[in-house]
Design an enzyme around this catalytic site. Structure first.
Site, PDB file in Angstrom:
ATOM      1  CD  GLU A  54       4.320   0.730   6.907  1.00  0.00           C
ATOM      2  OE1 GLU A  54       5.173   1.014   7.751  1.00  0.00           O
ATOM      3  OE2 GLU A  54       3.911   1.572   6.068  1.00  0.00           O
ATOM      4  CG  ASP A  71      -0.179   0.053   2.550  1.00  0.00           C
ATOM      5  OD1 ASP A  71       0.870  -0.618   2.664  1.00  0.00           O
ATOM      6  OD2 ASP A  71      -0.615   0.763   3.476  1.00  0.00           O
TER       7      ASP A  71
HETATM    8  N1  LIG Z   1       8.289   3.431   5.284  1.00  0.00           N
HETATM    9  C1  LIG Z   1       7.676   3.214   6.529  1.00  0.00           C
HETATM   10  C2  LIG Z   1       6.549   4.180   6.751  1.00  0.00           C
HETATM   11  O1  LIG Z   1       6.357   5.117   6.019  1.00  0.00           O
HETATM   12  N2  LIG Z   1       5.776   3.925   7.782  1.00  0.00           N
HETATM   13  C3  LIG Z   1       4.655   4.727   8.166  1.00  0.00           C
HETATM   14  C4  LIG Z   1       3.836   3.831   9.026  1.00  0.00           C
HETATM   15  C5  LIG Z   1       2.735   4.430   9.784  1.00  0.00           C
HETATM   16  C6  LIG Z   1       1.613   4.984   9.319  1.00  0.00           C
HETATM   17  N3  LIG Z   1       0.887   5.322  10.399  1.00  0.00           N
HETATM   18  C7  LIG Z   1       1.565   4.972  11.428  1.00  0.00           C
HETATM   19  N4  LIG Z   1       2.679   4.408  11.067  1.00  0.00           N
HETATM   20  C8  LIG Z   1       5.136   5.960   8.891  1.00  0.00           C
HETATM   21  O2  LIG Z   1       4.394   6.974   8.832  1.00  0.00           O
HETATM   22  O3  LIG Z   1       6.200   5.961   9.507  1.00  0.00           O
HETATM   23 ZN   LIG Z   2       6.943   2.087   4.045  1.00  0.00          ZN
HETATM   24 ZN   LIG Z   3       5.315   5.057   4.339  1.00  0.00          ZN
END
Ligand SMILES: NCC(=O)N[C@@H](Cc1c[nH]cn1)C(=O)O
Ligand SMILES: [Zn+2]
Ligand SMILES: [Zn+2]
Length: 480
Positions: free
Chosen positions: A172, A107
Site C-alpha cells: 500500500e 507494509d
Molecule cells: N494510511 C494511508 C497512507 O498512508 N497511504 C499512503 C499511500 C500512498 C503511498 N504512495 C502513494 N499513496 C499515502 O501516502 O497517502
Molecule cells: Zn496506511
Molecule cells: Zn501510510
C-alpha cells in the site's frame, strides 16, 4: 437489553481484559520492519504476511489463501524482485448474514533512528499511554484491531454478526501494485457476495473527536532521473568545469511548486472540480482549528490560518510535495563529492476531476521542457512510479449509519464526517469492482505522526478503537 447490546457489553469487557495480549500482538507486528519501498527489506514484508497468516490460523479462519502477485514491474532496481503476497481469509459463510470485506495493509513507511526517532522505530514502546513505533497507527494497529475483535468473539463463543473476508496487502505504501488486477480477478470468486467494504487506515481530523471518512485524495508519484559523469567526482577537481546532475535537478524541481504550495505546472489546477454551494456549507460544522494543525505538525508553519482554507487545501485541492533525492549526499559532515546520478522524487495528491494520464503528460512535458531550457548535456528522464485514484462517496448509507451508532456507543459522541488528504489507492477499485459501499472507519488521532518520526497510537484509541470496529460489525450486521 437487546441481543446486540448484551453481546457488546460482554465483548467490551473481554476487550478490556485482553488489553495486554492486544498490546503484545501489536508489539510483535511492529517488530517486523515490513518496509515495502526498501527492496532489501522485501523478505521482512513477506515475514509480516506469514505472521498474519499464522494469526488468522490461530483465530480459526475458515479459509486462508495467499495470493502471489509475481515480479514487481519497473521502475525497480532488482528486476527479479517478487511483490509481497495478498493475504486473503474468510470467517463464516452464513447466507443469512451480510458479508463485509475488511481491507488493511501490513507494509509500513521507512523509519531510521537517525531520522530523529527517540527510540528504535521497530521496538514498540508504551509511554504516557501511547504505543510508539513504526506502523502503530498506519496500519498495523488497526489491522491488529480487527484480529483483536475476532479473538474477543472467539473467547466468548459469540458468533460473528457478519461473514468476514479479509484482504491484507503489503504494497500500500508503494502504490498497491498488483492489487487492482487481483480484485478484478476475484470479484466474482473469492470476493463474491461481499456486501460492503470497511477500511481502517486513516485518522481522526484532530485529537478530540472521532470521525468517519467519505473521501480520499489520490496520489501520482514521479521521479526525475539525471545522469552525468561516469562516477561520483571530486568537486575540487571537477567543480566548475562539468555540468553537475544535482544542480540541474534542483533547478527543475524548484519550478514545480512555490513556497505557498501553489502548483506551477500549467493545466494542473484547471482540472480541479469547482466548489459547489452545498460543499461550501460543509466546512462550518467540522470541529478543527489551526492550533490542531500546529500541534500535529509540531510547528507554526501553517500556510492558511482559517479552518475552511486548511480543510479545503487538505481535502479538495491538489498538492505537490518534494520528497527527496536518491543518490545525493545526505549524511553528517562535509563530503566534497559531485554525485554522478541523482533521482528526484515528488508526488501530487489528486482530487476530482483530475485525470491521472493527462496529469502525467502535463508533468513529464513540463519537466522535459524545463530541463531542455537548462541546455545541459546530462541525460534526463521524467517518469511516473505509481498512481492511485482519489475517492469520494455519499456518507448517508447503512454503513455510515451503523458506524455512527458504533462511534456514539464507544466514544459517547457523534462523529464528524470528514475527507482525508492522504490516499488509499485501492479504495475506488473495491467500490467499482465489487459494486459495494466503502466506509473508512479510522482508529488513530490526527497527531499520530503517520509517516513521520515517533509514530504512535494512543492506548485508548487502540482499545476503544477495537471496540468501535466490533460494534460496527454488530450494528451493520443488524441492518436489513
Ligand atoms: N494510511 C494511508 C497512507 O498512508 N497511504 C499512503 C499511500 C500512498 C503511498 N504512495 C502513494 N499513496 C499515502 O501516502 O497517502
Ligand atoms: Zn496506511
Ligand atoms: Zn501510510
Amino acid at each position: 437489553m437487546s441481543d446486540i447490546e448484551t453481546n457488546l457489553k460482554q465483548l467490551f469487557s473481554k476487550i478490556d481484559e485482553l488489553k495486554p495480549a492486544f498490546i503484545e500482538r501489536l508489539t510483535k507486528a511492529v517488530a517486523i520492519p515490513s518496509v515495502s519501498s526498501d527492496e532489501t527489506l522485501r523478505p521482512k514484508v513477506v515475514e509480516m504476511a506469514n505472521f498474519l497468516q499464522n494469526e488468522l490460523k490461530n483465530l480459526g479462519a475458515d479459509d486462508i489463501s495467499i495470493k502471489e502477485l509475481g515480479i514487481q514491474p519497473p521502475p525497480v532496481n532488482d528486476s527479479n524482485l517478487k511483490l509481497p503476497p495478498i493475504v486473503l481469509s474468510k470467517f463464516g459463510s452464513d447466507p443469512n448474514k451480510k458479508t463485509i470485506l475488511i481491507y488493511g495493509h501490513y507494509d509500513v513507511q521507512p523509519a531510521l533512528l537517525e531520522d530523529g526517532w527517540n527510540s528504535d522505530p521497530f521496538v514498540l514502546i508504551e509511554k504516557d499511554n501511547k504505543l510508539i513505533g513504526r506502523g502503530s497507527t498506519d496500519d498495523k494497529g488497526p489491522v491488529m484491531g480487527w484480529l483483536n475483535s475476532l479473538q474477543a468473539h472467539k473467547e466468548l463463543n459469540i458468533p460473528l454478526p457478519v461473514n468476514i473476508v479479509f484482504c491484507f496487502e503489503g504494497m500500500e505504501e508503494s502504490g498497491s501494485i498488483g492489487l487492482d488486477k487481483l480484485i478484478q480477478k476475484e470479484a466474482k470468486s473469492y470476493f463474491n457476495n461481499v456486501n460492503s467494504v470497511c477500511i481502517s487506515d486513516n485518522y481522526w481530523l484532530g485529537t478530540k473527536k472521532p470521525v468517519l471518512t467519505y473521501g480520499l485524495r489520490g496520489c501520482n508519484y514521479y521521479q526525475l532521473i539525471i545522469k552525468g559523469p561516469g562516477a561520483d567526482l571530486h568537486s575540487g577537481i571537477f567543480g566548475g568545469i562539468i555540468h553537475e546532475p544535482m544542480t540541474d535537478l534542483i533547478k527543475v524541481m524548484s519550478t514545480l511548486v512555490d513556497i505557498n504550495g501553489n502548483i506551477l505546472i500549467p493545466g494542473v489546477n484547471e482540472m480541479v472540480a469547482p466548489v459547489t454551494e452545498k460543499e461550501d456549507e460543509l466546512y462550518k460544522d467540522i470541529e478543527f482549528d489551526v492550533n490542531e494543525l500546529n500541534l500535529a505538525s509540531g510547528s507554526n508553519t501553517a500556510i492558511y490560518q482559517d479552518k475552511k482554507n486548511i480543510l479545503m487545501h487538505r481535502w479538495r485541492y491538489p498538492s505537490l510535495s518534494l520528497h527527496g533525492i536518491e543518490g545525493a549526499f545526505s549524511g553528517a559532515g562535509a563530503k566534497t563529492v559531485i554525485p554522478s546520478k541523482v533521482i528526484g522524487k515528488f508526488s501530487i495528491r489528486t482530487v476530482p476531476d483530475m485525470d491521472s494520464e493527462k496529469l502525467t503528460k502535463l508533468v513529464t512535458d513540463f519537466c522535459n521542457a524545463k530541463f531542455k531550457d537548462l541546455g545541459s548535456p546530462n541525460e534526463f528522464k521524467a517518469e511516473l512510479i505509481h498512481d492511485g485514484a482519489y475517492w469520494v462517496s455519499d456518507p448517508f448509507n447503512d454503513e455510515f449509519t451503523s458506524a455512527k451508532l458504533a462511534t456514539k456507543k464507544v466514544w459517547g459522541i457523534e462523529p464528524d464526517l470528514t475527507r482525508e488528504g492522504g490516499s488509499i489507492p485501492i479504495t475506488l477499485t473495491f467500490e467499482q469492482e465489487l459494486g459495494a459501499n466503502v466506509l473508512l472507519l479510522p482508529m488513530g488521532k490526527g497527531d499520530d505522526g503517520a509517516h513521520s518520526i515517533n509514530e504512535k497510537l494512543d492506548v485508548p484509541n487502540y482499545i476503544e478503537g477495537t471496540k468501535t470496529l466490533t460494534a460496527y460489525l454488530h450494528y451493520y450486521g443488524a441492518t436489513k
